[in-house]
Motif scaffolding. Sequence first.
Motif, PDB file in Angstrom:
ATOM      1  N   LYS A   1      -7.420   3.827  -4.185  1.00 17.86           N
ATOM      2  CA  LYS A   1      -6.530   3.388  -5.461  1.00 17.86           C
ATOM      3  C   LYS A   1      -7.003   4.153  -6.575  1.00 17.86           C
ATOM      4  O   LYS A   1      -6.005   4.547  -7.335  1.00 17.86           O
ATOM      5  CB  LYS A   1      -6.585   1.875  -5.620  1.00 17.86           C
TER       6      LYS A   1
ATOM      7  N   ALA B   1      -7.560  -4.970  -0.678  1.00 15.75           N
ATOM      8  CA  ALA B   1      -7.401  -5.397  -2.156  1.00 15.75           C
ATOM      9  C   ALA B   1      -7.888  -4.379  -3.289  1.00 15.75           C
ATOM     10  O   ALA B   1      -7.409  -4.407  -4.352  1.00 15.75           O
ATOM     11  CB  ALA B   1      -8.026  -6.585  -2.329  1.00 15.75           C
ATOM     12  N   GLY B   2      -8.718  -3.512  -2.803  1.00 13.83           N
ATOM     13  CA  GLY B   2      -9.186  -2.454  -3.801  1.00 13.83           C
ATOM     14  C   GLY B   2     -10.278  -2.753  -4.444  1.00 13.83           C
ATOM     15  O   GLY B   2     -10.640  -2.550  -5.540  1.00 13.83           O
TER      16      GLY B   2
ATOM     17  N   SER C   1      -1.862  -4.657  -7.894  1.00  9.70           N
ATOM     18  CA  SER C   1      -3.404  -4.863  -7.064  1.00  9.70           C
ATOM     19  C   SER C   1      -3.888  -6.446  -7.329  1.00  9.70           C
ATOM     20  O   SER C   1      -4.336  -7.057  -6.521  1.00  9.70           O
ATOM     21  CB  SER C   1      -4.315  -3.893  -7.443  1.00  9.70           C
TER      22      SER C   1
ATOM     23  N   PHE D   1       1.509   2.268  -3.500  1.00 11.17           N
ATOM     24  CA  PHE D   1       0.406   2.742  -4.108  1.00 11.17           C
ATOM     25  C   PHE D   1       0.397   4.195  -3.870  1.00 11.17           C
ATOM     26  O   PHE D   1       0.039   4.905  -4.480  1.00 11.17           O
ATOM     27  CB  PHE D   1      -0.964   2.065  -3.668  1.00 11.17           C
TER      28      PHE D   1
ATOM     29  N   ASN E   1       0.925  -1.103  -0.079  1.00  9.33           N
ATOM     30  CA  ASN E   1      -0.188   0.356  -0.073  1.00  9.33           C
ATOM     31  C   ASN E   1       0.906   1.277   0.114  1.00  9.33           C
ATOM     32  O   ASN E   1       0.391   2.258  -0.617  1.00  9.33           O
ATOM     33  CB  ASN E   1      -0.756  -0.016   1.285  1.00  9.33           C
TER      34      ASN E   1
END
Lengths: 99, 515
Positions: free
Chosen positions: B426, B415-416, B449, B343, B340
């Motif tokens: 995200k 996980a988005g 992802s 990201f 993360n």
Amino acid sequence: MTTDHYIVLSAVLFSLGAFGMLFRRNAIVVFMCVELMLNASNLAFVAFARMHGNLEGQVFAFFTMVVAAAEVVVGLAIIVAIFRTRRSASVDEPSLLRF
Amino acid sequence: MNGVVETFASPEIRYGLVAPLLIVLGGGVLGVLLEAFLPRGSRRTAQLVLVGVVLVAAFVAVVRLAGTNDLAAEGTIAVDGPALFMQGSILLVAMVSALLMAERQVDPAGDAFAPQASALPGSADEKAFTQRGWLQTEIWPLFLFSVGGMMMFTSANDLLTMFVALEVMSLPLYLMAGMARRRRLLSQEAAMKYFLLGAYSSGFFVFGAAMLYGFSGTITFPGIVESMAADPGNNGLLIAATGLLFVALLFKVGAVPFHQWTPDVYQGAPTPATAFMAAGVKIAAVGALLRLSYVALGGLRWDWRPLMWAVAIATMLVGAIVALTQTDIKRMLAYSAIANAGFMLIGVLATNQAGLSGTMFYLLAYGFSTLGAFAIVTLVRDPAGEATKLSQWAGLGKTSPLIAGAMAILLLAFAGIPLTSGFTSKFAVFQAGIAGGATPVVIVGVIASAIAAFFYVRVIVLMFFTERAEDAPAVVVPSSLTAVAIGVTVAVTVILGVLPQSVLDLADKASTFIR
């Protein structure tokens, strides 16, 4: 003598600290290497302060010393706690945490 | 001048603008005094009341300052949109972490912290302290100092303030990491690793600061920007400074290749402290990284962006791929924190306003999700303490559907998956990344992802569709403290996924640095 001399010296000291940290195994020595890095930075700060003719660098050096002292308090507390448990201050020996 | 100062102009602090910081740090000082003068029996209540009042008062002070765009304390503290947004986020996650740290029903012996950190593990002293039901209340002043340092870290407007804030934030955390009640050797080892590597990274920060000072002759960010504009050529000192400062901050963010401490410290530290660290330090460190890279080194962005590209790509891939091989839930969450962080770096390297607001939203959303996940870890226990082996979590959904369900929602957020906060955040940083010309990084982000989603879903499958393990742990019924914490974090995760617009707007409005 120019500022360069001081900066080169400070870079040498910093590198000694940085590499010492990676290669030494005793937690106290590793910690001393970190202190060497901080003090190398102090030398650079004071030299630059002289070069620029202002005090900001010297003030920063004072703060670095204070922070280094605070770090010693916390660091030695942790290292002593580990030493009392394990009778050793090696950074390799405590290895319960493994990938 | 003859060395005589004729008139003395007293510095203009502007207490109103730094009120949130003063409240939290003053609360920490007060906590130390309470620790010194109150009898043992009444300390816990007093500390809890103090921490509660301080956090709420500081949050109110932050809200009252909303919309400010000003400098305080002679230009050393920036009180602008990003600073206030992140200070507010830090205070909110601190409130939830305080609930977890105050919990003492899940462990029959007391709370999550050693009764006396100085007593040898396994010694007679330690047993005596445990039997007497002593609780470690010194964590509360440490906690407040750390929160104060985090808040200062996001609003520091010169290198010295940033360095002091970095230390005020980190030193208490090193101690808190070493104070677990169970598995104390593991905890002490985590504290030592965290401390030595943390001190190493602050060494890099100071040397970088020295180089930057050597280049510009000043340590204030506006002064650095000015001298960069005056000397636009590539200066060796400047390049060295940028590299060293980024190493230090990327270490705190937990980005590859400076991530090795993360899994060890997350696993070894007492879980409520891990939760606080995972959420709070991430917000503070990314906040400081944003200010340093956008404000102080913004003029140099064409030089550091390729570096950040490489770091972001490596962080996302290493975090996602190594997480696949983990067998311990806390280590798995640590690798998920690394992924993360990668990201979030997409938002940082976008170097546009959308990147800033997207990263701020990401930090808030991720902070809550990760708090919730670690809160649930504290509840799944066997007689030895927390059951952190992933194999022990098999079939948890059949015996405790509520807890397993909450964990599933949080994992889906990591996980988005759409309708959770992870998707919104995200999406925000990916969009900003593409607008900022970092499409290749975003493509790697999408691939990472997908890899990450695989292992989150694997845990969900393990919980719901696998037979119960032989050494299956029990899920403890917590007191209302942890229950509220889990409820709030899951609710925030879902709300920020379904109705994110108001918070996105707030982040958008707040996304202008003062220069």
